[in-house]
Design an enzyme around this catalytic site. Structure first.
Site, PDB file in Angstrom:
ATOM      1  N   PRO A  93      68.621  22.117  73.747  1.00 40.60           N
ATOM      2  CG  PRO A  93      67.089  21.554  73.500  1.00 40.60           C
ATOM      3  CD  PRO A  93      68.257  21.527  73.797  1.00 40.60           C
ATOM      4  CD  GLU A 120      60.176  14.653  75.617  1.00 39.08           C
ATOM      5  OE1 GLU A 120      60.227  15.487  76.396  1.00 39.08           O
ATOM      6  OE2 GLU A 120      59.648  14.603  74.316  1.00 39.08           O
ATOM      7  NE  ARG A 158      82.256  27.229  54.015  1.00 33.72           N
ATOM      8  CZ  ARG A 158      82.457  28.509  53.868  1.00 33.72           C
ATOM      9  NH1 ARG A 158      82.945  29.487  54.109  1.00 33.72           N
ATOM     10  NH2 ARG A 158      82.119  29.067  52.926  1.00 33.72           N
ATOM     11  CG  ASP A 173      83.306  32.465  54.886  1.00 35.12           C
ATOM     12  OD1 ASP A 173      82.532  32.410  53.558  1.00 35.12           O
ATOM     13  OD2 ASP A 173      83.497  31.061  55.619  1.00 35.12           O
TER      14      ASP A 173
END
Length: 258
Positions: A93, A120, A158, A173
């Protein structure tokens, strides 16, 4: 290129490699992905890979030693020359946000070692000693790094030549330099008039006229309008980089008058 993925759940990746158009990249080994389970490098009858955190607190923490042994095995298998080791990436994160530029960078590299954390988190000593970069999908917490790893692998696959049916597909894109980093314009297909829940809805007439210059201008304006509405930060970046033309600016000023 080669990606080595350290994961406690390698079975999560098997359907991903066999599904969708990007499977071409994995089957052809354009994107060579190898899965490594740190449990195979843990000690004891139970092959333990996690333990309670020092200082107390909820949850468990992935231990440094099994991860380190797993990484050593990967280094030996890759047989990398000194000074040319693949970077180690931890999905976390606190990491750098995964974006198009990052995906392009990895698509032009020799690959990386991807570490999928669980529980954790990972013992900080392993992170300090072995991890070169941390990557995040956004400001939220996942149960593990596997989904983030798949997102990176999918975005890289891709971009490989021959993977998409149309070589120019990924160039249109959102976020692509071919669109000056703007959002892609909306798309339409058959039927020309859709009998939807709010009544008949016709596709934009300009798209069916066959006039390529008008279509290109229409799509550019739709891209500008969508970006101004949804991601003004991208529009500001494009303007600062000098990617907007005088015609673009005239159109954007007309939006403010509506």
């Amino acid at each position: 290129m080669r990606f080595d993925v350290i994961t406690l759940f390698p079975e999560l990746f098997e359907p991903f490699f066999r599904s969708g158009i990007n499977r071409r990249a994995f089957e052809s080994k354009q994107v060579d992905v190898r899965l490594w389970n740190p449990r195979d490098f843990a000690e004891g009858n139970y092959r333990r890979v996690d333990d309670r955190p020092f200082g107390g607190g909820p949850g468990m923490v992935m231990m440094a030693e099994p991860l380190w042994r797993c990484l050593q095995a990967i280094r030996a298998d890759r047989a990398e020359p000194e000074g040319a080791r693949a970077p180690v990436v931890l999905f976390s994160p606190i990491g750098q946000r995964l974006d198009h530029a990052l995906a392009v960078g990895y698509s032009q590299s020799a690959g990386a070692v991807l570490v999928c954390g669980r529980y954790e988190g990972v013992d900080q000593r392993f992170i300090d000693a072995c991890v070169d970069r941390q990557i995040s999908l956004g400001d939220f917490v996942l149960s593990g790094g596997e989904i983030a790893a798949m997102a990176l692998l999918d975005s890289v696959a891709r971009l490989m030549p021959g993977v998409l049916g149309d070589e120019g597909s990924h160039q249109q894109d959102s976020f692509n330099p071919a669109l000056d980093g703007l959002l892609d314009s909306p798309h339409h297909t058959r039927p020309e008039v859709w009998e939807g829940p709010q009544g008949p809805a016709a596709a934009p007439e300009v798209l069916m006229g066959g006039h390529h210059e008008r279509i290109a201008r229409y799509r550019r304006e739709q891209s500008l309008a969508l970006t101004a509405r949804q991601r003004p930060d991208l529009l500001a970046q494009a303007r600062e980089a000098g990617r907007l033309t005088p015609v673009d600016e005239v159109f954007l000023r007309s939006l403010k008058k509506l």
